[in-house]
Structures are given as C-alpha cells and as structure tokens.
Design a protein around this motif. Sequence first.
Motif, PDB file in Angstrom:
ATOM      1  N   THR A 121       1.445  -2.327   7.206  1.00 37.29           N
ATOM      2  CA  THR A 121       2.403  -2.427   6.107  1.00 37.29           C
ATOM      3  C   THR A 121       1.997  -1.434   5.023  1.00 37.29           C
ATOM      4  OG1 THR A 121       1.125  -4.118   4.939  1.00 37.29           O
ATOM      5  CG2 THR A 121       2.711  -4.889   6.609  1.00 37.29           C
ATOM      6  N   ALA A 122       2.820  -1.346   3.983  1.00 36.68           N
ATOM      7  CA  ALA A 122       2.479  -0.462   2.869  1.00 36.68           C
ATOM      8  C   ALA A 122       1.157  -0.881   2.236  1.00 36.68           C
ATOM      9  CB  ALA A 122       3.602  -0.477   1.829  1.00 36.68           C
ATOM     10  N   ALA A 123       0.937  -2.200   2.153  1.00 34.87           N
ATOM     11  CA  ALA A 123      -0.302  -2.700   1.549  1.00 34.87           C
ATOM     12  C   ALA A 123      -1.519  -2.335   2.384  1.00 34.87           C
ATOM     13  CB  ALA A 123      -0.218  -4.218   1.365  1.00 34.87           C
ATOM     14  N   THR A 124      -1.428  -2.501   3.703  1.00 32.51           N
ATOM     15  CA  THR A 124      -2.575  -2.164   4.554  1.00 32.51           C
ATOM     16  C   THR A 124      -2.798  -0.658   4.618  1.00 32.51           C
ATOM     17  OG1 THR A 124      -1.126  -2.284   6.500  1.00 32.51           O
ATOM     18  CG2 THR A 124      -2.416  -4.245   5.966  1.00 32.51           C
ATOM     19  N   LEU A 125      -1.738   0.111   4.515  1.00 31.74           N
ATOM     20  CA  LEU A 125      -1.881   1.566   4.461  1.00 31.74           C
ATOM     21  C   LEU A 125      -2.654   1.974   3.206  1.00 31.74           C
ATOM     22  CD1 LEU A 125       1.655   2.822   5.591  1.00 31.74           C
ATOM     23  CD2 LEU A 125      -0.494   3.195   6.799  1.00 31.74           C
ATOM     24  N   SER A 171       1.821   3.735  -7.122  1.00 27.15           N
ATOM     25  CA  SER A 171       3.077   4.498  -7.093  1.00 27.15           C
ATOM     26  C   SER A 171       2.856   5.898  -6.522  1.00 27.15           C
ATOM     27  CB  SER A 171       3.672   4.585  -8.499  1.00 27.15           C
ATOM     28  OG  SER A 171       2.773   5.220  -9.397  1.00 27.15           O
ATOM     29  N   LEU A 172       1.755   6.546  -6.909  1.00 30.60           N
ATOM     30  CA  LEU A 172       1.471   7.877  -6.376  1.00 30.60           C
ATOM     31  C   LEU A 172       1.087   7.799  -4.903  1.00 30.60           C
ATOM     32  CD1 LEU A 172       1.135  10.892  -6.776  1.00 30.60           C
ATOM     33  CD2 LEU A 172      -1.207  10.480  -7.586  1.00 30.60           C
ATOM     34  N   LEU A 173       0.323   6.776  -4.538  1.00 26.50           N
ATOM     35  CA  LEU A 173      -0.063   6.619  -3.137  1.00 26.50           C
ATOM     36  C   LEU A 173       1.164   6.337  -2.272  1.00 26.50           C
ATOM     37  CD1 LEU A 173      -2.202   6.600  -1.049  1.00 26.50           C
ATOM     38  CD2 LEU A 173      -2.891   4.303  -1.753  1.00 26.50           C
ATOM     39  N   ASN A 174       2.092   5.519  -2.781  1.00 25.36           N
ATOM     40  CA  ASN A 174       3.335   5.274  -2.052  1.00 25.36           C
ATOM     41  C   ASN A 174       4.136   6.570  -1.876  1.00 25.36           C
ATOM     42  OD1 ASN A 174       2.935   2.545  -1.665  1.00 25.36           O
ATOM     43  ND2 ASN A 174       4.130   1.924  -3.454  1.00 25.36           N
ATOM     44  N   GLY A 201       4.847  11.581   4.021  1.00 30.88           N
ATOM     45  CA  GLY A 201       4.456  11.681   5.422  1.00 30.88           C
ATOM     46  C   GLY A 201       5.467  11.034   6.344  1.00 30.88           C
ATOM     47  N   TYR A 202       6.001   9.886   5.917  1.00 28.05           N
ATOM     48  CA  TYR A 202       6.988   9.170   6.733  1.00 28.05           C
ATOM     49  C   TYR A 202       8.257   9.990   6.907  1.00 28.05           C
ATOM     50  CZ  TYR A 202      10.170   5.392   8.123  1.00 28.05           C
ATOM     51  OH  TYR A 202      11.089   4.610   8.771  1.00 28.05           O
ATOM     52  N   TYR A 203       8.738  10.594   5.828  1.00 24.56           N
ATOM     53  CA  TYR A 203       9.945  11.413   5.924  1.00 24.56           C
ATOM     54  C   TYR A 203       9.720  12.647   6.791  1.00 24.56           C
ATOM     55  CZ  TYR A 203      11.772   8.562   2.078  1.00 24.56           C
ATOM     56  OH  TYR A 203      12.196   7.532   1.293  1.00 24.56           O
ATOM     57  N   ARG A 204       8.526  13.194   6.753  1.00 26.34           N
ATOM     58  CA  ARG A 204       8.214  14.336   7.614  1.00 26.34           C
ATOM     59  C   ARG A 204       8.279  13.933   9.089  1.00 26.34           C
ATOM     60  NH1 ARG A 204       5.110  18.713   5.044  1.00 26.34           N
ATOM     61  NH2 ARG A 204       5.149  18.372   2.794  1.00 26.34           N
ATOM     62  N   ILE A 205       7.820  12.721   9.388  1.00 23.42           N
ATOM     63  CA  ILE A 205       7.909  12.228  10.763  1.00 23.42           C
ATOM     64  C   ILE A 205       9.374  12.068  11.174  1.00 23.42           C
ATOM     65  CG2 ILE A 205       7.481  10.220  12.241  1.00 23.42           C
ATOM     66  CD1 ILE A 205       4.846   9.823  10.741  1.00 23.42           C
ATOM     67  N   THR A 261       8.856  -0.531  -0.197  1.00 19.94           N
ATOM     68  CA  THR A 261       9.212  -1.388  -1.328  1.00 19.94           C
ATOM     69  C   THR A 261       9.271  -2.853  -0.932  1.00 19.94           C
ATOM     70  OG1 THR A 261      10.475   0.388  -2.375  1.00 19.94           O
ATOM     71  CG2 THR A 261      10.955  -1.864  -3.086  1.00 19.94           C
ATOM     72  N   THR A 262       9.840  -3.134   0.233  1.00 20.36           N
ATOM     73  CA  THR A 262      10.008  -4.522   0.665  1.00 20.36           C
ATOM     74  C   THR A 262       8.697  -5.154   1.117  1.00 20.36           C
ATOM     75  OG1 THR A 262      10.561  -3.801   2.918  1.00 20.36           O
ATOM     76  CG2 THR A 262      12.383  -4.081   1.363  1.00 20.36           C
ATOM     77  N   GLY A 263       7.718  -4.318   1.503  1.00 16.22           N
ATOM     78  CA  GLY A 263       6.425  -4.855   1.888  1.00 16.22           C
ATOM     79  C   GLY A 263       6.288  -5.201   3.351  1.00 16.22           C
ATOM     80  N   GLY A 264       7.305  -4.893   4.154  1.00 12.77           N
ATOM     81  CA  GLY A 264       7.221  -5.175   5.581  1.00 12.77           C
ATOM     82  C   GLY A 264       6.439  -4.104   6.322  1.00 12.77           C
ATOM     83  N   ALA A 265       6.420  -4.238   7.647  1.00 12.78           N
ATOM     84  CA  ALA A 265       5.727  -3.253   8.478  1.00 12.78           C
ATOM     85  C   ALA A 265       6.447  -1.912   8.404  1.00 12.78           C
ATOM     86  CB  ALA A 265       5.664  -3.739   9.924  1.00 12.78           C
ATOM     87  N   VAL A 266       5.707  -0.847   8.658  1.00 11.15           N
ATOM     88  CA  VAL A 266       6.291   0.494   8.669  1.00 11.15           C
ATOM     89  C   VAL A 266       7.444   0.532   9.673  1.00 11.15           C
ATOM     90  CG1 VAL A 266       5.856   2.940   9.120  1.00 11.15           C
ATOM     91  CG2 VAL A 266       4.082   1.522   8.059  1.00 11.15           C
TER      92      VAL A 266
END
Length: 239
Positions: free
Chosen positions: A7-11, A29-32, A38-42, A150-155
């Motif tokens: 998830t975003a938290a574990t990342l 916020s900067l880490l997100n 990176g996600y958009y690049r994928i 934002t929602t906190g779910g899995a990637v």
Amino acid sequence: MAYQTMTAATLRSTVRDITDLDTEDLSDSLLNFYIRDGYYRILDLEQRWTFLETSFTFATVANQRAYTISALTADPIASVVSITDATGIGKRLEMVGYDTLEETYLGTYDTSGDPLFYAVWQGKIHLFPKPSTVRTLTARGYREPIDWATTGGAVDASPNLHFALVYYACSRIFQSLEDAAMAEVYKRAFDEGVQLARANVTKPTSHAYTIVSAGRTKGRPTFNGWTATLGRNFDWSQY
C-alpha cells in the motif's frame, strides 16, 4: 509463494527504512509525489495492462445512437476495445473511426437496424446503425487506475510491480540529495524490475509451451480446421 502486495503506507515505510529519513526530513506529500511519478511512468509503458481490464453490459434504446460510458459502469473507462451482441446467433461489432461512420450514416442513409459498428467519441459509445430494438450488449475495455495513494488501498497494479516503486522513490530522493551514484543504482533497479514484471504481465496465456516442429499438435483438431468443415458437414436438406 504469492507476490507480496504493498500500500502507499508500506511503500513509504520501506523507502524510509532504506533512506533513513523520517517525516521531518521527507514529508509524506513529497514521498507520495515520487511514488506517483514512478507509477505513472509504469502506466505509460503500456496501453493495455491486464490489471486494468474490465467489462460491462448495457441495454440499448430503440433509435438511440449514443450512450454515455460513465452512465453504463462505475469504473472510469479509458478505452473500449470490444462490443458483442448476443441477440440471435450473436456477433461482434466492428470498431470503426467516428469520422468514417458519420460520413456514411447521413440523411436518408441514417436508418435503424441491427448495430454492426461502433465508435467512441466524447466519452460516448456510438452505434451504427442505430438499434431498432432493445438489446443487451457486452463491452470489454480498460479502466483508469484508482487513486490508491490517497485511498490507502493496495497499489493498483500487478503485485510484481509494487517493489519497483520503492526503488524509483529512493532514486528520486538520492537525486535530490545530490548522491548521483546511489540515485543511478536505484533507478537501474527500478528499470530492471519494471522490465521483468512487464514481460511477465503482458505475456500471452497458453495451455502449453510453444514447441516448434516437434509435432505435438499433429493430428489434433484446430479452430481453423473446424470452421473449414462446417459447410461440408452441415445438413442443408431442410433448407
């Protein structure tokens, strides 16, 4: 062993463990932002990621051509790649450019009937010709990714792509710290991880490995062979 999801938290936690930076040194916020980058690049590497596949059905209205996609499914749809009509013997509608269809179906030629073609324009599915009756169509396509950061779910991606986001965020952090060597190391790890995962995720499914000239499929029925014999074996006496 199954792939571990993140998830975003574990990342963020994993990135902080690697870089030894707390929230005062690096804000969430900067880490997100780095993780999203990176996600958009994928996502930009492929238009048809398997984890974004979706399907939905919708009912037509007699003499109505356009159907707003957002009203047909809860998923935000990025593209529609197939529409089938199970009415009667069934058929698959052909995707054609909207400019070609609007040029053909004009004036007295714009009659109702069985839909044969479809086009997507301005977020709507346009059927040509307009359906003359109510029928149920099944569409397949690719949805937009959810805002998992934002929602906190899995990637919202295949699990074997999750770890790569850690490497990308670390690369951007070390780049901001002007540590070019470490930034390059983690950027290379990101590129390699995405490349391997992409090859695995986009690999066509098969019931067996392809063996060239080994004779494994010799004598077995094939789809093309089956369709070629339909005419010869069909009982036409009642027609």
